[in-house]
Design a protein around this motif. Structure first.
Motif, PDB file in Angstrom:
ATOM      1  N   SER A 236       3.866   0.287 -24.270  1.00  7.28           N
ATOM      2  CA  SER A 236       5.078  -0.208 -24.817  1.00  7.28           C
ATOM      3  C   SER A 236       6.069   0.546 -25.002  1.00  7.28           C
ATOM      4  N   ASP A 237       5.891   1.743 -25.220  1.00  8.60           N
ATOM      5  CA  ASP A 237       6.869   2.877 -25.129  1.00  8.60           C
ATOM      6  C   ASP A 237       7.686   2.905 -24.023  1.00  8.60           C
ATOM      7  N   ALA A 240       9.901  -0.011 -23.185  1.00  6.67           N
ATOM      8  CA  ALA A 240      10.720  -0.377 -24.414  1.00  6.67           C
ATOM      9  C   ALA A 240      12.108  -0.684 -23.833  1.00  6.67           C
ATOM     10  N   TRP A 241      12.815  -0.089 -22.704  1.00  3.26           N
ATOM     11  CA  TRP A 241      14.033  -0.363 -21.993  1.00  3.26           C
ATOM     12  C   TRP A 241      14.237  -1.949 -21.798  1.00  3.26           C
ATOM     13  N   LEU A 245      15.510  -1.317 -25.795  1.00  2.00           N
ATOM     14  CA  LEU A 245      15.163  -0.620 -27.229  1.00  2.00           C
ATOM     15  C   LEU A 245      14.816   0.682 -26.478  1.00  2.00           C
ATOM     16  N   LEU A 246      15.280   1.928 -27.019  1.00  2.00           N
ATOM     17  CA  LEU A 246      14.909   3.198 -26.497  1.00  2.00           C
ATOM     18  C   LEU A 246      14.211   3.717 -27.644  1.00  2.00           C
ATOM     19  N   VAL A 247      12.956   4.273 -27.687  1.00  2.00           N
ATOM     20  CA  VAL A 247      12.094   4.795 -28.635  1.00  2.00           C
ATOM     21  C   VAL A 247      11.688   6.391 -28.334  1.00  2.00           C
ATOM     22  N   PHE A 248      11.830   6.997 -29.542  1.00  2.00           N
ATOM     23  CA  PHE A 248      11.690   8.642 -29.256  1.00  2.00           C
ATOM     24  C   PHE A 248      10.780   8.942 -30.364  1.00  2.00           C
ATOM     25  N   LYS A 249       9.672   9.873 -30.038  1.00  7.17           N
ATOM     26  CA  LYS A 249       8.794  10.282 -30.687  1.00  7.17           C
ATOM     27  C   LYS A 249       8.701  11.646 -30.501  1.00  7.17           C
ATOM     28  N   GLN A 281      12.423  11.279 -34.436  1.00  7.72           N
ATOM     29  CA  GLN A 281      11.463  10.304 -34.242  1.00  7.72           C
ATOM     30  C   GLN A 281      12.301   8.847 -34.612  1.00  7.72           C
ATOM     31  N   SER A 283      13.884   4.446 -33.147  1.00  8.66           N
ATOM     32  CA  SER A 283      14.121   3.802 -32.065  1.00  8.66           C
ATOM     33  C   SER A 283      15.778   3.421 -32.329  1.00  8.66           C
ATOM     34  N   SER A 285      18.503   0.524 -30.602  1.00  7.94           N
ATOM     35  CA  SER A 285      18.987  -0.805 -29.863  1.00  7.94           C
ATOM     36  C   SER A 285      19.837  -0.444 -28.838  1.00  7.94           C
TER      37      SER A 285
END
Length: 315
Positions: A236-237, A240-241, A245-249, A281, A283, A285
Motif C-alpha cells: 500500500s505504501d 500510495a501515489w 498520496l505520499l507516505v513517508f515512514k 513520519q 503522509s 495529499s
C-alpha cells in the motif's frame, strides 16, 4: 512601443535570462533571494520576463523529437531563442538542469511522458496496462515474439501484464530488466538506481548475470555493479501515489523534499545539514503539497523565503 521602450525591454529580458541561470546554479544565497525579489517587484514586465525565460524550454519539444530521430546536435536549436553567452548557458541548463527546475530536453523525446504532477494511464499492445507517475518517460517497441518490450527511461510506473491472456512483458530499466507473465508491479528509476516491487503475481529481475524472482509484497533494488536482495515491503505504501498520496515512514526531510519536488511545480530547497537529516513520519495529499512547506516552517522552525516560479528556500 518606442525605441527606448524596446531597448528597456531587451535589457529586462537579458536580466531575466541571467536570473534563470543563477537560480538554476544551486548556489543561491539569502542575499541573492532578496535582490531577486526586489528585481521581480520592480514591474510586471520584470516578473513576466522571468516567467517567460523559465518556461521557454517548452518550445524545445519539436527540436527534441528531431534530435531523437536524427541523433543530431541541438546547438543550433538551443541558441535560436537567445543570443550570446547567456544563450549557451541556458541551452545547457535545458539539456541538463542542475536543480531540476524544469524537465531536461531528453524527456520531451520519449514515446510517452508525463509532466510535473501529471499521472497518465496508457494501454499498450499485448494487453499491458501502464500507470505512469509524475515526470516519467517510457518507450514502447513493437511486440517481439508476442511479448511486449518496454523501456522505462526515467521516473516511476506501475505495470499490469497478462490482461486478457496476453503474452509476457519485458521492461528494461537502467542496466537491468524485469519480465513477467501475469503480474502487477511497480518500477522506480531515478539516476542509476532501480527499485522493483511486485504487487501481484510473480516476476523476474535480471541484471549483469544476476537474477531473482519476486513474489507479491517483495521489493528489490539494483544499480550498476550492485544487485540487492529481495525484502518484504508494504504494498500500500508503494502504490500510495495511485491514490494521490505520499507516505513517508522515518524518511529524512531531504528525502521528503526530493520526492515532493517531483510532483510540485518550482522547487523546494533545503539549506543546512541538520534540517536535511531530520526524520519525518507523515503522509501528504498530492493536491495539497504546500502542507509540506507549513510542516517545515511550523514544526521545525525553518526560515522560509518564497521566490517567483514556485521556488521556496528553507534556512
Amino acid at each position: 512601443m518606442t525605441e527606448q521602450a524596446e531597448d528597456d525591454m531587451g535589457v529586462i529580458q537579458k536580466e531575466a535570462q541571467a536570473w534563470v541561470v543563477r537560480l538554476a546554479s544551486g548556489q543561491v544565497s539569502e542575499r541573492d533571494a532578496q535582490v531577486f525579489r526586489h528585481w521581480c517587484a520592480r514591474s510586471r514586465k520584470h516578473a513576466n520576463a522571468f516567467a517567460e525565460a523559465r518556461a521557454v524550454w517548452g518550445a524545445m519539444a519539436p527540436a527534441a523529437r528531431a534530435v531523437k530521430r536524427a541523433q543530431a546536435p541541438v546547438n543550433v536549436a538551443r541558441r535560436a531563442w537567445l543570443g550570446g553567452a547567456v544563450a549557451a548557458s541556458l541551452g545547457l541548463l535545458v539539456l541538463r538542469p542542475p536543480t531540476d527546475l524544469w524537465p531536461a530536453v531528453a524527456g520531451l523525446a520519449a514515446d510517452y511522458a508525463t509532466g510535473t504532477g501529471e499521472q497518465r494511464e496508457v494501454a499498450l499492445d499485448g494487453g499491458v496496462l501502464v500507470q505512469m507517475n509524475t515526470q516519467t518517460r517510457l518507450d514502447a517497441a513493437p511486440l517481439q515474439d508476442g511479448a511486449a518490450a518496454l523501456v522505462l527511461l526515467a521516473g516511476e510506473a506501475e505495470f499490469q501484464a497478462g490482461l486478457r491472456g496476453a503474452a509476457r512483458v519485458r521492461v528494461q530499466a537502467g542496466d537491468g530488466t524485469v519480465s513477467a507473465g501475469s503480474a502487477r508491479f511497480n518500477i522506480r528509476l531515478f539516476g542509476q538506481e532501480v527499485c522493483v516491487t511486485c504487487l501481484a503475481g510473480r516476476l523476474r529481475v535480471a541484471q549483469a548475470g544476476n537474477d531473482a524472482e519476486l513474489a507479491a509484497g517483495q521489493q528489490l533494488r539494483y544499480r550498476p555493479e550492485h544487485f540487492g536482495i529481495a525484502r518484504a515491503v508494504a504494498k500500500s505504501d508503494v502504490s500510495a501515489w495511485r491514490h494521490r498520496l505520499l507516505v513517508f515512514k522515518q524518511s529524512t526531510l531531504a528525502e521528503v523534499v526530493d520526492e515532493v519536488n517531483r510532483y510540485r511545480p518550482g522547487k523546494l530547497i533545503l539549506n543546512g545539514e541538520a534540517l536535511k537529516l531530520t526524520r519525518v513520519q507523515a503522509s501528504f495529499s498530492l493536491d495539497r503539497l504546500d502542507d509540506v512547506i507549513a510542516l517545515i516552517q511550523d514544526a521545525y522552525g525553518a526560515r522560509v523565503t518564497r521566490l517567483p516560479g514556485g521556488i521556496v528556500l528553507f534556512g
